[in-house]
Design a protein around this motif. Structure first.
Motif, short mmCIF file in Angstrom:
data_model
loop_
_atom_site.label_atom_id
_atom_site.label_comp_id
_atom_site.label_asym_id
_atom_site.label_seq_id
_atom_site.Cartn_x
_atom_site.Cartn_y
_atom_site.Cartn_z
N GLY A 106 -0.85 10.01 18.00
CA GLY A 106 0.41 10.73 17.83
C GLY A 106 0.60 11.13 16.38
N ASP A 107 1.71 10.66 15.78
CA ASP A 107 1.96 10.97 14.37
C ASP A 107 1.49 9.85 13.45
N GLN A 108 0.64 8.97 13.99
CA GLN A 108 0.10 7.86 13.20
C GLN A 108 -1.43 7.90 13.19
N VAL A 109 -2.01 7.30 12.17
CA VAL A 109 -3.45 7.06 12.11
C VAL A 109 -3.67 5.57 12.31
N GLU A 110 -4.49 5.22 13.28
CA GLU A 110 -4.84 3.81 13.49
C GLU A 110 -6.20 3.54 12.85
N LEU A 111 -6.27 2.50 12.05
CA LEU A 111 -7.52 2.05 11.45
C LEU A 111 -7.98 0.79 12.16
N THR A 112 -9.25 0.79 12.58
CA THR A 112 -9.84 -0.41 13.18
C THR A 112 -11.07 -0.80 12.38
N ALA A 113 -11.35 -2.09 12.33
CA ALA A 113 -12.52 -2.60 11.61
C ALA A 113 -12.91 -3.95 12.19
N PRO A 114 -14.19 -4.32 12.10
CA PRO A 114 -14.64 -5.61 12.64
C PRO A 114 -13.86 -6.79 12.05
N GLY A 115 -13.39 -7.66 12.94
CA GLY A 115 -12.69 -8.86 12.49
C GLY A 115 -11.27 -8.65 12.04
N MET A 116 -10.75 -7.42 12.20
CA MET A 116 -9.39 -7.11 11.73
C MET A 116 -8.53 -6.62 12.89
N PRO A 118 -5.96 -3.99 14.32
CA PRO A 118 -5.71 -2.59 13.95
C PRO A 118 -4.43 -2.44 13.14
N ILE A 119 -4.39 -1.41 12.33
CA ILE A 119 -3.20 -1.12 11.54
C ILE A 119 -2.94 0.37 11.61
N THR A 120 -1.67 0.78 11.55
CA THR A 120 -1.33 2.20 11.60
C THR A 120 -0.61 2.62 10.32
N ILE A 121 -0.83 3.89 9.97
CA ILE A 121 -0.15 4.52 8.84
C ILE A 121 0.25 5.93 9.29
N PRO A 122 1.24 6.54 8.67
CA PRO A 122 1.64 7.90 9.05
C PRO A 122 0.51 8.90 8.81
N VAL A 151 -1.01 -1.54 4.32
CA VAL A 151 -2.41 -1.15 4.48
C VAL A 151 -3.24 -1.60 3.28
N ALA A 152 -2.61 -1.69 2.11
CA ALA A 152 -3.32 -2.20 0.93
C ALA A 152 -3.76 -3.65 1.16
N ASP A 153 -2.85 -4.45 1.70
CA ASP A 153 -3.19 -5.85 1.99
C ASP A 153 -4.29 -5.93 3.04
N TRP A 154 -4.22 -5.06 4.05
CA TRP A 154 -5.25 -5.01 5.11
C TRP A 154 -6.62 -4.73 4.50
N LEU A 155 -6.69 -3.76 3.61
CA LEU A 155 -7.96 -3.41 2.96
C LEU A 155 -8.46 -4.55 2.07
N ARG A 157 -7.94 -7.74 2.43
CA ARG A 157 -8.45 -8.81 3.28
C ARG A 157 -9.81 -8.45 3.88
N TYR A 158 -9.96 -7.19 4.30
CA TYR A 158 -11.23 -6.76 4.89
C TYR A 158 -12.36 -6.83 3.88
N PHE A 159 -12.12 -6.34 2.68
CA PHE A 159 -13.18 -6.29 1.67
C PHE A 159 -13.25 -7.56 0.81
N LYS A 160 -12.26 -8.44 1.01
CA LYS A 160 -12.19 -9.67 0.20
C LYS A 160 -12.14 -9.32 -1.29
N ARG A 161 -11.27 -8.37 -1.60
CA ARG A 161 -11.05 -7.92 -2.97
C ARG A 161 -9.55 -7.81 -3.21
N THR A 162 -9.17 -7.83 -4.46
CA THR A 162 -7.76 -7.68 -4.80
C THR A 162 -7.51 -6.30 -5.41
N GLY A 163 -6.27 -5.84 -5.29
CA GLY A 163 -5.85 -4.63 -6.00
C GLY A 163 -6.18 -3.31 -5.33
#
Length: 323
Positions: A106-116, A118-122, A151-155, A157-163
């Protein structure tokens, strides 16, 4: 002047390659003059990569716009992940970016990744004073939208990086002009050849015949997705794209800029998110696809920009002018 790139081998092999290339060029010139379009192939695949270094979408039709390939609400390379200091991130540093899949809901983008989860953003967030940010691509720093903490926190956690932050190039925000790109060689991009977050320009064109020729040289063949081309061409000779100065596909017209020089990103398995330990296919490309003035990076595919917008479809005939 010939723009084909030949094997670097014995003098006899070089002579044979040059002679073969000259014959092909002669025949192409005989079939249609260089200042006129002639048939060179068909659209075999169309790929849109809306998020830089994330998984792309293979589609049956798309719009060639001034800023890149558009499918539904996605425009090629209009989202990018950036580090805490605002510099873009790619599979060169984080190969598992290849495993993140964006889908329109719809009006959202869903991001999916292994072990995560899903998260949506406009799809197209509104620009406000609070979400406007800067992001640096190559040597350009431009305005963007920061897509927020969730979504920043989601990324992170996925990459195991900060910032890490996700940036979006909203239609109302400034874009990058390819003519200002800094390269070790003179490139022909003109003022107004615009793009958002791609490395250089709006389009990359590569033929399946070129891939087949490369794969004959590899112990383990690679798919076309290793090279993240937008338009994959069928029904042409290997490396025929090297000689195309402009393309006509339906109403769309694309102008060739320069060769696409290849880096370590081509070694990432797009299904596993890991780099090849032998740095293939890059190592093999370096053996036969080096060309002046591009230095130590091998050439594979051609960078294009848009001269006229239009819809293209898989199966469309492609007409070209030759260099």
């Amino acid at each position: 002047m010939s723009h084909n790139i030949f094997d670097q081998g014995s003098p006899a092999a070089v002579f044979a390659a040059v002679a073969a290339g000259a014959a092909m060029k002669y025949m192409a010139g005989f079939m249609f003059p260089r200042n006129r379009y002639g048939y060179v192939g068909r659209v075999g695949q169309i790929w849109v990569y809306p998020f830089k270094s994330f998984k792309g979408h293979s589609v049956q039709e798309a719009d060639c716009t001034a800023l890149g390939m558009k499918w539904k609400e996605f425009i090629d390379r209009h989202w990018t992940v950036a580090t805490a200091n605002g510099v873009y991130l790619t599979q060169r540093q984080e190969p598992t970016m290849a495993l993140i899949t964006p889908n329109i809901m719809g009006d959202q983008v869903e991001l999916t990744a292994p072990g995560m989860e899903p998260i949506t953003i406009p799809v197209n967030p509104t620009v406000t004073d609070s979400n406007k940010s800067k992001v640096t691509i190559k040597t350009d720093t431009v305005d963007s939208i920061d897509c927020g903490d969730k979504v920043a926190d989601w990324l992170c956690r996925y990459f195991k990086r900060t910032g890490l932050r996700l940036h979006y190039s909203s239609p109302s925000l400034e874009k990058r002009d390819a003519s200002k790109a800094k390269k070790p060689w003179t490139h022909p991009a003109k003022p107004g050849d615009m793009t958002a977050f791609s490395d250089y320009c709006g389009y990359m064109v590569l033929s399946n015949a070129s891939l087949a020729d490369l794969n004959k040289r590899l112990e383990n063949p690679v798919p076309i997705t290793n090279f993240r081309a937008n338009i994959v061409v069928d029904d042409c000779e290997a490396y025929a794209e090297d000689s195309w100065s402009s393309l006509q596909i339906g109403e769309a017209q694309l102008r060739a800029l320069d060769a696409c020089t290849r880096c370590i990103l081509t070694t990432v398995d797009q299904e596993k998110g890991v780099k090849d330990k032998k740095e293939e296919p890059l190592s093999t490309l370096k053996k036969y696809r080096l060309k002046d003035p591009y230095g130590p990076k091998p050439c594979f595919g051609i960078n294009f920009t848009s001269d006229k917008p239009g819809k293209i479809r898989v199966g469309d005939p492609i007409y070209a002018k030759l260099h």
